[in-house]
Design a protein around this motif. Structure first.
Motif, short mmCIF file in Angstrom:
data_model
loop_
_atom_site.label_atom_id
_atom_site.label_comp_id
_atom_site.label_asym_id
_atom_site.label_seq_id
_atom_site.Cartn_x
_atom_site.Cartn_y
_atom_site.Cartn_z
N ILE A 193 -17.28 -9.02 -12.90
CA ILE A 193 -18.34 -7.87 -12.70
C ILE A 193 -17.28 -6.66 -12.00
CG2 ILE A 193 -19.84 -7.11 -11.20
CD1 ILE A 193 -20.47 -8.32 -14.38
N LEU A 194 -16.70 -7.02 -11.12
CA LEU A 194 -15.62 -6.21 -10.07
C LEU A 194 -14.69 -5.80 -11.45
CD1 LEU A 194 -15.16 -8.02 -6.34
CD2 LEU A 194 -16.87 -6.33 -6.69
N ILE A 195 -13.58 -6.60 -11.58
CA ILE A 195 -13.02 -5.83 -12.68
C ILE A 195 -12.89 -5.28 -13.53
CG2 ILE A 195 -11.10 -6.68 -14.75
CD1 ILE A 195 -10.74 -9.08 -13.29
N LEU A 196 -14.86 -5.50 -14.09
CA LEU A 196 -15.06 -3.93 -15.26
C LEU A 196 -15.66 -3.17 -14.43
CD1 LEU A 196 -16.31 -4.78 -18.41
CD2 LEU A 196 -18.29 -5.37 -17.32
N VAL A 197 -16.02 -3.09 -13.37
CA VAL A 197 -16.56 -1.67 -13.10
C VAL A 197 -15.47 -1.47 -12.30
CG1 VAL A 197 -18.10 -0.79 -11.41
CG2 VAL A 197 -18.62 -3.18 -12.44
N ASN A 223 -13.64 0.35 -15.79
CA ASN A 223 -14.40 1.45 -15.31
C ASN A 223 -14.20 2.54 -14.30
OD1 ASN A 223 -15.63 1.04 -17.67
ND2 ASN A 223 -17.19 -0.22 -16.49
N LEU A 224 -14.33 2.57 -13.36
CA LEU A 224 -13.45 3.48 -12.00
C LEU A 224 -12.13 3.94 -12.73
CD1 LEU A 224 -16.86 2.69 -10.15
CD2 LEU A 224 -16.26 4.43 -11.22
N LYS A 225 -11.51 2.69 -12.03
CA LYS A 225 -10.21 2.75 -12.22
C LYS A 225 -9.58 2.80 -10.71
CE LYS A 225 -8.69 4.03 -16.79
NZ LYS A 225 -9.57 3.56 -17.82
N TRP A 226 -9.85 2.73 -10.23
CA TRP A 226 -10.13 3.07 -9.14
C TRP A 226 -8.77 1.36 -8.23
CZ3 TRP A 226 -15.41 3.41 -5.49
CH2 TRP A 226 -16.27 3.88 -6.04
N PHE A 227 -9.09 0.53 -8.53
CA PHE A 227 -7.67 -0.77 -8.24
C PHE A 227 -7.42 -1.04 -9.83
CE2 PHE A 227 -11.56 -0.93 -5.49
CZ PHE A 227 -10.15 -0.63 -4.02
N PRO A 228 -5.95 -1.51 -9.53
CA PRO A 228 -5.53 -2.19 -11.23
C PRO A 228 -6.25 -3.97 -11.15
CG PRO A 228 -4.48 -2.93 -8.62
CD PRO A 228 -5.65 -1.88 -7.93
N VAL A 229 -5.91 -4.00 -12.58
CA VAL A 229 -7.23 -5.55 -13.13
C VAL A 229 -6.67 -6.24 -12.14
CG1 VAL A 229 -7.23 -6.23 -15.87
CG2 VAL A 229 -7.57 -3.71 -15.45
N SER A 230 -4.73 -6.29 -13.10
CA SER A 230 -4.69 -8.12 -12.08
C SER A 230 -4.12 -7.89 -10.75
CB SER A 230 -3.92 -8.68 -12.54
OG SER A 230 -2.90 -7.38 -12.71
N GLY A 231 -4.22 -8.39 -9.57
CA GLY A 231 -4.03 -8.98 -8.74
C GLY A 231 -2.35 -8.32 -8.26
N GLN A 232 -1.82 -8.00 -7.28
CA GLN A 232 -0.82 -7.21 -7.38
C GLN A 232 -0.32 -7.69 -5.61
OE1 GLN A 232 -0.20 -3.13 -8.11
NE2 GLN A 232 -1.04 -4.07 -10.32
#
Lengths: 324, 309
Positions: free
Chosen positions: B150-154, B158-167
């Motif tokens: 859910i966090l990834i999705l939101v 959607n909001l593109k605040w954070f990268p999809v996979s962990g860095q």
């Protein structure tokens, strides 16, 4: 101070109720009491009579909600209900101090004894950490504990020692009014005498006024100047030590004395007061003592008696006595 | 105190041996043949047998186990069946990533949980209390993988605040995985903090402190909180231990290059030495965290300190 007064403390028509689950617990029902400067008044009654509640009201420490407090409490002539919480904090532990009933649970287990005494000193006196620690050590010595034990924690002390610490803490800022809530009840008899002696001496030394809350008439006889007998949240009899002991009036007070063992005649049976204190959520309509009173009349069961003067300062709330 | 710590460290040895025994037995009971997995479907029966012989897989399990322990005592965790590199090298190249994630998550959860629990207790039966306990219930009941997705999705898709996979090496890349990992333990910590605070603020010594003239704020912070910390620290310790293990799911969701994901991959490919290595590391971490918690007790509660002899 707003006005000069001879009284250290005046309580006028104090009511305390607890509103719990749609029920109302009537803890105090119109208590009035005046404490002259330098005087000791004994607040005597059974468990649940409202003695501790009276003490906590004076510090404005009745938890609210669920507690509701009505009435007036004047400390040195000043109405405490008008004070802000900040002003109240300068009174607690400084002008009015309280010694609590159970020394086993009244001390913070995670702080050293010295720190706990120093804390109250630093709150009310503008002195540094070191000086406060030294003064806390002085207080310990005054109550008969070697100062080098100050770095220890409450669990390293015996019950009597803990009570001494609690007393040292209460007296650290030389309060003008000391409320001692059954200070010896949790202690064994030999220690009781020591602690009482100490309280009496310190009271003299600091010229304090004191409220001695107890259910022990022996302590009252030793320490108090005047006595208020409390029953079901009301004062039923008030007078000097002599009035209460030699001219006992109220049937309840008579009952209290009847429950004491007689030292001259040890074969005599005790005469306990029959029954229990009324349920504070459902007090009787008339005199609260009427259900247990051997002399109760129809009037007692329907009309609550007001306090009437029966000579000097001696007042009693009982229909059996007439004003005069 | 030092003696106590030494005793506890020694007591970790049988724990870790026990853990290896259980895991070894489970891995050898699991269906499938490591030699076949390594060589692939196309290898002949002969080749597989040869490799089994070479790897010692034909010996009785108990012999294999003691051989493993013998090597372990010499600091040799064996080699990965797949990459053929030393397990210790493989684990320690990823271990710092897991530690990083777990520390960030612990930090998040403690920072959020303590104030939440304390305020909820002080303002019991108010809106804030109900609200924070509602959040806590969600935190406890909602599965990590789902919350992560859910966090990834939101916030990522959607909001593109954070990268999809962990860095691993930048803060923004750590936020989502750390939050995911933290949420569940934060909820548990907050609940325990609240209930132990509620118990403590009813104690006589709190009333004593108020009667001394201590302000409400300091009564809570200086008198109530230190006393409420024992149960809270226990849970924090267990949870931080659990965060390392909980990383298994979270690392998979965020394809985080830590040992949690390594463990999952190794279990899938029946890579026993790596699985064992990871489990050993986890159990050492868990035991150490528990030891630290027990030492912390002594600092929080003087009554416990006097028992550590």
């Amino acid at each position: 101070m707003s006005e000069q007064t001879n009284y250290a403390l005046e309580i006028e028509n104090l009511f305390v109720e607890y509103h719990v689950d749609k029920e109302v617990v009537h803890a105090l029902n119109g208590i009035s009491l005046k404490l002259k400067k330098g005087e000791t008044v004994g607040l005597v009654g059974e468990t649940g009579a409202g003695k501790t509640t009276t003490g906590l009201s004076i510090l404005r420490l009745i938890p609210s909600p669920p507690g509701v407090v009505r009435g007036k409490i004047l400390v040195k002539g000043e109405d405490i209900s008008t004070l802000s919480e900040k002003q109240m904090e300068t009174i607690r532990g400084n002008v009015v101090s309280m010694i609590f009933q159970d020394p086993m649970t009244s001390l913070n287990p995670t702080k050293t004894v010295n720190d706990q005494i120093a804390e109250v000193i630093r709150l009310h006196e503008k002195i540094g950490k070191k000086e406060a620690a030294v003064k806390a050590g002085d207080m310990l010595e005054m109550v008969g504990i070697p100062r080098d034990r100050g770095g220890e924690y409450p669990h390293q002390f015996s019950g009597g020692m803990k009570q001494r610490v609690v007393i040292a803490m209460a007296l650290a800022c030389s309060p003008e009014i000391l409320i001692a809530d059954e200070p010896t009840t949790a202690l064994d008899v030999t220690i009781q005498a020591q602690v009482l002696d100490m309280i009496r001496e310190l009271k003299k030394k600091y010229d304090m006024s004191m409220i001695m809350i107890t259910h022990d008439l022996g302590i009252v006889a030793e320490i108090c100047d005047t006595v208020a007998i409390v029953y079901a949240g009301s004062i039923v009899e008030y007078g000097t030590l002599e009035d209460i002991f030699n001219r006992t009036a109220h049937p309840y007070t008579v009952g209290l004395f009847g429950s004491l063992p007689n030292m001259d005649d040890r074969t005599q049976r005790l005469k306990p007061i029959q029954g229990l204190m009324p349920d504070p959520t459902n007090l009787p309509e008339g005199c609260p003592f009427s259900p247990r009173c051997p002399q109760a009349t129809e009037e007692c069961r329907t009309r609550k008696p007001a306090l009437r003067n029966i000579g000097g300062e001696h007042v009693v709330a009982c229909h059996l006595f007439k004003e005069g | 105190m030092l003696k106590y710590i030494a005793k506890r460290l020694l007591a970790m040895i049988p724990v870790i041996l026990g853990v290896t025994l259980i895991v070894y037995l489970i891995m050898s009971l699991a269906p499938g043949d490591p030699a076949r997995t390594i060589l692939g479907e196309l290898a002949t029966e002969e080749q597989v047998n040869e490799l089994r012989e070479e790897m010692g897989l034909n010996d009785p399990i108990i012999v294999q186990y003691f051989r493993y322990i013998w090597n372990l005592l010499h600091g040799d965790l064996g080699r990965s069946y797949q990459s053929r590199i030393d397990v210790s090298t493989e684990i320690f190249s990823r271990f710092p990533n897991t530690i990083k994630l777990a520390l960030a998550a612990s930090l998040f959860s403690v920072i959020l949980a303590l104030p939440l629990g304390i305020i909820a207790a002080v303002k019991q039966n108010t809106f804030f209390d109900s609200f924070s306990m509602f959040v806590a219930i969600i935190g406890i009941s909602c599965p990590t993988f789902w919350f992560g997705l859910i966090l990834i999705l939101v916030f990522a898709v959607n909001l593109k605040w954070f990268p999809v996979s962990g860095q691993v090496d930048n803060f923004r890349g750590m936020v989502l995985p750390a939050l995911t990992l933290a949420f569940n333990s934060m909820a548990a910590m907050a609940r325990v903090t609240r209930s132990s605070m509620l118990e403590v603020i009813r104690q006589d010594y709190i009333r004593t402190a108020r009667a001394k003239g201590v302000s409400q704020r300091n009564v809570i912070l200086q008198h109530a909180v230190p006393n409420a910390m024992i149960p809270t620290v226990t849970v924090i310790g267990l949870r931080i231990g659990g965060l390392l293990a909980g990383a298994v799911i979270c690392e998979t969701v965020f394809s985080w290059p830590g040992i949690g994901r390594l463990l999952v991959q190794s279990i899938q490919s029946r890579n026993t030495p790596v699985v064992l290595g990871c489990i050993i590391i986890f159990s050492i971490c868990f035991s150490l965290v528990n030891l630290i918690v027990d030492i912390l007790y002594a600092f929080i509660d003087p009554r416990i300190k006097s028992q550590y002899q």
